[in-house]
Motif scaffolding. Structure first.
Motif, PDB file in Angstrom:
ATOM      1  N   THR A  22       0.953  -1.293  -0.004  1.00 43.87           N
ATOM      2  CA  THR A  22       0.023  -0.093   0.144  1.00 43.87           C
ATOM      3  C   THR A  22       0.850   1.217   0.147  1.00 43.87           C
ATOM      4  OG1 THR A  22      -1.662  -1.188   1.245  1.00 43.87           O
ATOM      5  CG2 THR A  22      -1.784   1.222   1.050  1.00 43.87           C
ATOM      6  N   VAL A  23       1.968   1.208   0.838  1.00 45.38           N
ATOM      7  CA  VAL A  23       2.762   2.522   0.893  1.00 45.38           C
ATOM      8  C   VAL A  23       3.585   2.611  -0.457  1.00 45.38           C
ATOM      9  CG1 VAL A  23       4.564   3.325   2.071  1.00 45.38           C
ATOM     10  CG2 VAL A  23       2.914   2.423   3.535  1.00 45.38           C
ATOM     11  N   ILE A  24       4.158   1.782  -0.793  1.00 47.26           N
ATOM     12  CA  ILE A  24       5.026   2.039  -2.022  1.00 47.26           C
ATOM     13  C   ILE A  24       4.037   2.048  -3.448  1.00 47.26           C
ATOM     14  CG2 ILE A  24       6.578   0.564  -3.510  1.00 47.26           C
ATOM     15  CD1 ILE A  24       7.644  -1.201  -1.153  1.00 47.26           C
ATOM     16  N   SER A  25       3.067   1.390  -3.415  1.00 46.70           N
ATOM     17  CA  SER A  25       2.179   1.809  -4.660  1.00 46.70           C
ATOM     18  C   SER A  25       1.656   3.049  -4.375  1.00 46.70           C
ATOM     19  CB  SER A  25       0.893   0.701  -4.400  1.00 46.70           C
ATOM     20  OG  SER A  25       1.430  -0.738  -4.779  1.00 46.70           O
ATOM     21  N   SER A  26       1.180   3.565  -3.224  1.00 48.99           N
ATOM     22  CA  SER A  26       0.605   4.950  -3.044  1.00 48.99           C
ATOM     23  C   SER A  26       1.806   5.837  -3.633  1.00 48.99           C
ATOM     24  CB  SER A  26       0.232   5.264  -1.751  1.00 48.99           C
ATOM     25  OG  SER A  26      -0.797   4.332  -1.266  1.00 48.99           O
ATOM     26  N   VAL A  27       2.862   5.592  -3.093  1.00 48.63           N
ATOM     27  CA  VAL A  27       3.980   6.707  -3.593  1.00 48.63           C
ATOM     28  C   VAL A  27       4.149   6.723  -4.891  1.00 48.63           C
ATOM     29  CG1 VAL A  27       6.539   7.327  -3.590  1.00 48.63           C
ATOM     30  CG2 VAL A  27       5.291   6.555  -1.596  1.00 48.63           C
ATOM     31  N   GLY A  33       0.732   9.957 -10.924  1.00 53.80           N
ATOM     32  CA  GLY A  33      -0.392  10.710 -11.184  1.00 53.80           C
ATOM     33  C   GLY A  33      -0.313  12.354 -11.357  1.00 53.80           C
ATOM     34  N   ILE A  34       0.537  12.723 -10.265  1.00 53.59           N
ATOM     35  CA  ILE A  34       0.707  14.309 -10.520  1.00 53.59           C
ATOM     36  C   ILE A  34       1.558  14.682 -11.931  1.00 53.59           C
ATOM     37  CG2 ILE A  34       2.183  16.147  -9.539  1.00 53.59           C
ATOM     38  CD1 ILE A  34       1.490  15.091  -6.813  1.00 53.59           C
ATOM     39  N   ALA A  35       2.524  13.907 -11.980  1.00 52.84           N
ATOM     40  CA  ALA A  35       3.442  13.983 -13.282  1.00 52.84           C
ATOM     41  C   ALA A  35       2.369  13.951 -14.602  1.00 52.84           C
ATOM     42  CB  ALA A  35       4.467  13.030 -13.582  1.00 52.84           C
ATOM     43  N   ILE A  36       1.675  12.956 -14.673  1.00 50.53           N
ATOM     44  CA  ILE A  36       0.494  12.797 -15.784  1.00 50.53           C
ATOM     45  C   ILE A  36      -0.455  13.994 -15.687  1.00 50.53           C
ATOM     46  CG2 ILE A  36      -0.999  11.259 -16.956  1.00 50.53           C
ATOM     47  CD1 ILE A  36       2.094  10.302 -16.993  1.00 50.53           C
ATOM     48  N   SER A  83      11.617  -8.601  -8.029  1.00 46.17           N
ATOM     49  CA  SER A  83      10.953  -9.456  -7.209  1.00 46.17           C
ATOM     50  C   SER A  83       9.327  -9.355  -7.351  1.00 46.17           C
ATOM     51  CB  SER A  83      11.148  -9.058  -5.568  1.00 46.17           C
ATOM     52  OG  SER A  83      10.796  -7.533  -5.499  1.00 46.17           O
ATOM     53  N   PRO A  84       8.726 -10.643  -6.968  1.00 52.09           N
ATOM     54  CA  PRO A  84       7.263 -10.378  -7.028  1.00 52.09           C
ATOM     55  C   PRO A  84       6.721  -9.158  -6.218  1.00 52.09           C
ATOM     56  CG  PRO A  84       8.023 -12.509  -6.781  1.00 52.09           C
ATOM     57  CD  PRO A  84       9.089 -11.768  -6.518  1.00 52.09           C
ATOM     58  N   PHE A  85       7.131  -8.934  -5.186  1.00 54.14           N
ATOM     59  CA  PHE A  85       6.593  -7.927  -4.195  1.00 54.14           C
ATOM     60  C   PHE A  85       6.848  -6.530  -5.159  1.00 54.14           C
ATOM     61  CE2 PHE A  85       7.705  -4.119  -1.472  1.00 54.14           C
ATOM     62  CZ  PHE A  85       6.326  -4.287  -0.818  1.00 54.14           C
ATOM     63  N   LEU A  86       7.967  -6.287  -5.675  1.00 53.10           N
ATOM     64  CA  LEU A  86       8.224  -5.129  -6.374  1.00 53.10           C
ATOM     65  C   LEU A  86       7.184  -4.965  -7.678  1.00 53.10           C
ATOM     66  CD1 LEU A  86       9.771  -2.284  -6.935  1.00 53.10           C
ATOM     67  CD2 LEU A  86      11.404  -3.354  -7.901  1.00 53.10           C
ATOM     68  N   ALA A  91       2.402  -2.786 -10.168  1.00 48.38           N
ATOM     69  CA  ALA A  91       1.226  -2.941 -11.203  1.00 48.38           C
ATOM     70  C   ALA A  91       0.112  -2.105 -10.515  1.00 48.38           C
ATOM     71  CB  ALA A  91       0.842  -4.389 -11.108  1.00 48.38           C
ATOM     72  N   VAL A  92      -0.072  -2.238  -9.115  1.00 43.69           N
ATOM     73  CA  VAL A  92      -1.113  -1.252  -8.291  1.00 43.69           C
ATOM     74  C   VAL A  92      -0.723   0.050  -8.626  1.00 43.69           C
ATOM     75  CG1 VAL A  92      -2.072  -1.095  -6.044  1.00 43.69           C
ATOM     76  CG2 VAL A  92      -1.487  -3.534  -6.806  1.00 43.69           C
ATOM     77  N   GLY A  93       0.511   0.639  -8.521  1.00 39.86           N
ATOM     78  CA  GLY A  93       0.943   1.872  -8.594  1.00 39.86           C
ATOM     79  C   GLY A  93       0.641   2.563  -9.875  1.00 39.86           C
ATOM     80  N   PHE A  94       0.924   1.947 -10.992  1.00 42.72           N
ATOM     81  CA  PHE A  94       0.695   2.251 -12.214  1.00 42.72           C
ATOM     82  C   PHE A  94      -0.773   2.521 -12.717  1.00 42.72           C
ATOM     83  CE2 PHE A  94       4.410   2.412 -15.170  1.00 42.72           C
ATOM     84  CZ  PHE A  94       5.258   2.391 -14.231  1.00 42.72           C
ATOM     85  N   TYR A  95      -1.478   1.439 -12.053  1.00 43.37           N
ATOM     86  CA  TYR A  95      -3.153   1.412 -12.304  1.00 43.37           C
ATOM     87  C   TYR A  95      -3.569   2.550 -11.609  1.00 43.37           C
ATOM     88  CZ  TYR A  95      -7.871  -0.341 -12.083  1.00 43.37           C
ATOM     89  OH  TYR A  95      -9.389  -0.326 -12.041  1.00 43.37           O
TER      90      TYR A  95
END
Length: 215
Positions: A22-27, A33-36, A83-86, A91-95
């Motif tokens: 959650t934390v990493i994907s949110s960052v 999101g701001i850049a786009i 790594s699967p974690f990264l 995936a969640v962050g980009f989405y």
């Protein structure tokens, strides 16, 4: 209670895994999101086209399909050995970045056009206008929808459990395989997600109050 006490280390690891994703994907989602969003309101046509394509593509792609792309295509072509974690976090962050982008863009559109014109009249560049004039004013409008977006991100991270990532949904699968009753498992998983989402809601409410005081 037994399913939790007997398997607390696994539950703890799953909970920490969900928090970490959650934390990493949110960052990732917030930065992208701001850049786009900046691209979406840019006076440069290629940047506007890129921003529009990014949002259209990601918002209309099922998250599960995006996970498949990140886990089975990206490592083979671009970054082998990730790594699967990264991969799950990306995936969640980009989405989520596409939803953050639209929330930020909506906030930008609430700022009166005269603010940007005044900034340009004193020689500010487009980037300076966004950073110094537009974004600070749009932030107050953007905070409430971002809270909902990041809560949805937390729940979307459950898909990572199907891709060998240690998180709460993965713990649920592990306990089911061990023969525990599904009811108590889902209760503890739901409580874990509730704790995380309540913390996110509380942080955004605190931030919203602080921004109101600053006005």
């Amino acid at each position: 209670m037994n399913v939790l006490l007997d398997n607390f280390p696994e539950f703890r690891d799953g909970f920490i895994g969900t928090v970490s994703i959650t934390v990493i994907s949110s960052v990732i989602a917030l930065v992208l999101g701001i850049a786009i969003a900046g691209c979406r309101v840019s006076p440069v046509p290629p940047l506007r086209f890129f921003g529009t394509a990014w949002v259209t593509l990601l918002r209309n792609t099922p998250l599960t399909l995006l996970f498949l792309i990140f886990f089975f295509v990206v490592p083979e072509i671009f970054f082998p050995g990730m790594s699967p974690f990264l991969l799950g976090s990306l995936a969640v962050g980009f989405y989520t970045s596409s939803f953050v982008c639209e929330a930020v863009r909506s906030g930008i559109n609430t700022v009166p056009l005269g603010q940007a014109e005044a900034a340009r009249s004193i020689g500010m560049t487009f980037t300076q206008t966004l950073r110094i004039v537009i974004f600070p004013q749009a932030t107050r409008i953007v905070i409430p929808p971002l809270s909902s977006i990041f809560i949805a991100l937390t729940k979307n991270s459950a898909i990572a459990g199907a891709f060998s990532v240690s998180e709460l949904f993965g713990w649920q699968k592990l306990m089911s395989d061990r023969g525990y009753a599904i009811g108590p498992i889902f209760i503890w998983v739901a409580l874990g997600y509730l704790v995380i989402t309540f913390v996110i809601s509380g942080l955004f409410r605190l931030l919203e109050r602080r921004m109101e005081v600053a006005r």
